[in-house]
Design a protein around this motif. Sequence first.
Motif, PDB file in Angstrom:
ATOM      1  N   SER A  52       0.826  -1.217   0.000  1.00 28.20           N
ATOM      2  CA  SER A  52       0.000   0.000   0.000  1.00 28.20           C
ATOM      3  C   SER A  52       0.855   1.259   0.000  1.00 28.20           C
ATOM      4  CB  SER A  52      -0.936   0.005   1.216  1.00 28.20           C
ATOM      5  OG  SER A  52      -0.187  -0.096   2.417  1.00 28.20           O
TER       6      SER A  52
ATOM      7  N   ASN B 229      -3.734  -3.640   9.562  1.00 27.88           N
ATOM      8  CA  ASN B 229      -2.652  -2.680   9.339  1.00 27.88           C
ATOM      9  C   ASN B 229      -1.294  -3.366   9.446  1.00 27.88           C
ATOM     10  OD1 ASN B 229      -1.769   0.088   8.902  1.00 27.88           O
ATOM     11  ND2 ASN B 229      -1.050   0.035  11.031  1.00 27.88           N
TER      12      ASN B 229
ATOM     13  N   LYS C  45      -0.536  -5.061   6.258  1.00 29.66           N
ATOM     14  CA  LYS C  45      -0.160  -4.044   5.270  1.00 29.66           C
ATOM     15  C   LYS C  45       1.298  -3.635   5.450  1.00 29.66           C
ATOM     16  CE  LYS C  45      -4.720  -1.949   4.504  1.00 29.66           C
ATOM     17  NZ  LYS C  45      -5.532  -0.722   4.667  1.00 29.66           N
TER      18      LYS C  45
END
Length: 290
Positions: free
Chosen positions: A29, A170, A173
Amino acid sequence: MKPNFKNILLTTVLLLCSHGMSAQFLTASDTSESSVKRYKSIINANKEIVNFIEYSLVERGLPRHLRNLALIESHFDRKITSGAGAVGVWQFMTAHANQYGLTDQNRTDIYKSTKTATISLTNLYKKYNNWVTVVAAYNCGEGNIAKAMTAAGSSQYHIFSKYLPAETINHVKKYLNACYATGELQSVLSNYNSSRMNTVFFVNGGSGKDNSQLAETDINAGFNLNIIAEELKVDINKLLSWNPGIDEELQQKGESTLYLPTDLMPDFLLRKNKILSRSIKEGNTQGTKP
C-alpha cells in the motif's frame, strides 16, 4: 438457445488468466521511495541481528522474508515493550512465550526468542499454509483468526480479513510494504495465491454447509457443476449441499469458491483440466440438473 462455444472458450481463457491475479489487491500500500528507504535503513542499521535471524530462519527451512516480521514488530529493538506488554525483537506476549517454554525474562534474549519465533511460525504455517495469514495470526492470535474465518465462511485472508481487528489488518499491510522494500513481495503473494488452491477449512453448522471438514479451491464459470459431480462420482444434490448458492455466483460473478470434502479435493485437482475441457466441449450452461 445454442451456446456460443467460441465465447465460452474466450471467457474461460480470460478467467483463467485473471485467476492468479484475483488476490493481487493484497499488495504493497506504500511503495514510496521514503518508505523503501526507511525499511532498508532499519535493516542496514541492525545487520548483525538481521544476519542471525536470517540464518535461524533458513536453518529451520523458513523464508528469509520473515525477518520483516521482526522489522515491523520491533525495528529489531530487543529491549522494546509495547503498550500491551509484548516484549523483545519478536514482541512476545507472556502467554505466547510460555506456550513454547520461553520465560518472560528471556523474551529479550535475541537467541532464545528467535528460536522460539521460528518454532511458532513453523507451526502457524502448518496450520494456515500461507505467510499472509501467518503474519495476521502472529499479531492477533489463532482464536481471532478462527472467529474471522467462521464469520466470513472462508479461510482466505482477503475475504475474512474484514472481521479482524484494524490493528491486525494494518500489521499485514506493513508486512507487505516491508517485503516490497526488500524485493520479496512477489514471493509472498505467489505463496498466498498458491495456497488458495487447496486450503482446509472447518465449516461450522451455521454456515449452511455440512458440519464437516471441507477443503476449498477457486473455480470459474468455465466449469459445469454437473460434470464436476459426474467426474467425482457424487450426487449433484450432495455437491450443492456443500456449495449453497454456487450456481448463482458462477453466473453472476464468473467465479466462486468450490467446497469439497478433503478426501475428494485431490481427485478434483487431478481431474481439473479434464473437467474444464469437458465443460467447454459439452456446453457449459450453468443450471444444475438434480
